[in-house]
Design a protein around this motif. Sequence first.
Motif, mmCIF file in Angstrom:
data_model
loop_
_atom_site.group_PDB
_atom_site.id
_atom_site.type_symbol
_atom_site.label_atom_id
_atom_site.label_comp_id
_atom_site.label_asym_id
_atom_site.label_seq_id
_atom_site.Cartn_x
_atom_site.Cartn_y
_atom_site.Cartn_z
ATOM 1 N N ARG A 22 21.415 -16.814 8.932
ATOM 2 C CA ARG A 22 22.867 -16.658 8.913
ATOM 3 C C ARG A 22 23.365 -16.847 7.484
ATOM 4 N N ARG A 23 24.571 -16.378 7.250
ATOM 5 C CA ARG A 23 25.146 -16.387 5.905
ATOM 6 C C ARG A 23 25.440 -17.796 5.420
ATOM 7 N N PRO A 32 29.793 -11.294 1.359
ATOM 8 C CA PRO A 32 28.864 -10.218 1.728
ATOM 9 C C PRO A 32 29.362 -8.870 1.224
ATOM 10 N N VAL A 35 29.417 -5.771 6.275
ATOM 11 C CA VAL A 35 29.509 -6.492 7.547
ATOM 12 C C VAL A 35 29.663 -5.478 8.668
ATOM 13 N N ASP A 60 27.166 -9.003 12.415
ATOM 14 C CA ASP A 60 27.633 -9.677 11.202
ATOM 15 C C ASP A 60 29.158 -9.577 11.137
ATOM 16 N N SER A 158 26.045 -18.223 15.254
ATOM 17 C CA SER A 158 26.260 -17.671 13.909
ATOM 18 C C SER A 158 26.974 -18.644 12.971
#
Length: 636
Positions: A22-23, A32, A35, A60, A158
Amino acid sequence: MQYYKNGFRGGNPDVKQAAPNRRNRGINEPLPEKVDVLIAGTGPAGLCLAAQLSQFPEIDTMILERMPCNIIKGKADGINTRTMEMFQAFGFADKVKRETYWVNQTAFWMPDPANAEHIKRVGRVQDVADDSSEMPHILINQARLHELFLEVMKNSPSRLEPDYGWEVVGLTIDHTTDDHPVTVTIKDSSGVNWGATRTVRANYVVGCDGAHSMVRKSIGGVLHGDAAHQAWGVMDILANTDFPDVRQKCLISSANEGNVLILPREGGYVFRMYVELDKLRPDEKAASRKLTQDDMIAAANRIIRPYSLDVKEVVWWSIYDIGHSITDKFDDVPEGENRNPRVFTAGDACHTHSPKAGQGMNVSMQDTFNLGWKLVHVLQGRSDASLLRSYSKERLTEAKRLVETDHEWARIMSAPTTQAERDGTEEPRIIRQFKANLEFTGGTAVKYDQSTLFAPGTHQALAKGEEIGRRFHSAPVVRLSDAKQMQLGHAAEADARWRIYAFAGKTDTSSPGSAIHKLADWLETDPKSPIVKHTRQAEDVDAVIDVRAVFQQTFEQLAYEDMPSLLKPKTGKLGLQDYEKVFCVDHKGAGDIFDMRGINRGTGCMIVVRPDQYVANVLPLDGFDALSEFFAGVLK
């Protein structure tokens, strides 16, 4: 609530297992470049959508907010019963019920015939009609509501959180590609890199960025509407008063000084007052009058005479003018053009109205609850992208009805009373209208039109109280495995799954060869079954369509061991048996679901419910081909 499905984990069960890769988040972490879904705005509409999408770490999602943090106080407060049903699916309805003010009665006050300068109570109306919902109508600080959605997001696989301090300043769509075709330009509004811009490419963009929405403007959307040319004030206050109904919702009409709406708030002490102030010229805005909180307090004291208000603290206040507006489309597809949408608007970005009907925040969240599961289906490859065309069609119809009803309500609230209303020879219009609007204000009046997502009512008579196109109306049941009393609708979560509720006929106890057994066996094994056709290899049998059964016998008259294997599935990494798929009628006096919802006792039926809790189809238990055909029109 079920957990430990994939192994024991201690601690708070609301905190889901974090997804890998995950980010990373933080003020110094890069944004990012691409997405799947970019959401603009962290109001109720944006957060409702983000909370749904956060449960799917393979999607995302990015949610932006130009403010530096969540709001602290003020803004909207009313949550209707339909929205509370939705909160149940997110898992925080019980928390909301514990913390909030419940609206049980609405009191109406009008000029006293004996002394028109004073007000007098002329009636009370039960605010939520019996059996209209198992949920209450509640009042909550919007900031607290935001926190609840943010908590769902942060606890999700997430670990989704907003990117604060960024706002959308424009977007373009490249119709020649399906690879992240929407390029969104965002600007730093935090002060860290003041005015700096970035671009993010997205597959889909949802503008939940309010009445001045840049997303709406970028796709050519325009708000059309009118204004009532009336200034109102709203204030949340801590005050003492001799007005006796201050802890009830009250609609107050004075003879000459205007109107007040009182809404008690959570915590027992704070209450909100909407106060009618000055009439405005057609070309004038309320802000130009430079009205203050002191003007509001003075006006409130004039309106509620012979009672008075001693304000100790003004928690929050605002001045506004009543307006009603709506856009002519909720997505980027021009009229007459045959393509799938990429950009959507929701909430105030596409419809605005007066606050006094208490529907704005509710309808905004219902917009994105409608859109969320459709985005999940499309991004997971379960449905064709044409599914997304249904969002604008379904929600535009409801928004028009909202604006029309709210327009009428605002006019009636501001209209002077008649002599017949004041002397009691005629029921006041405001009470008549309030009663007529109960289903609307509860959020349960929504009825979607027939489409690929809503079958014709060929077999509607099998379940008269579960109308196709309306939300699934829950009722009491008892779970067979553990004799727990509960609401059947509470078996559904905000997880983008379809539900099939199979109601057994009168003599059906699920013995081999019974209608329930035949249905379950067909669903589990037949190549034409929507479960077989639309569930992927290695997925749980209920990953897309969750089947539950309800029997007419009481708990002690049924044998769990006789239930078909589909209703006792083994799922998850460990292949653990799920014991929560089978129910029977409540035998403890809470009500019989078959009687309450008009379900045919002789033959039973099955009710297909969409992921956003709306009844999509009613079929006989042997309606195999029709069931297969229905799902083939929605799922790949």
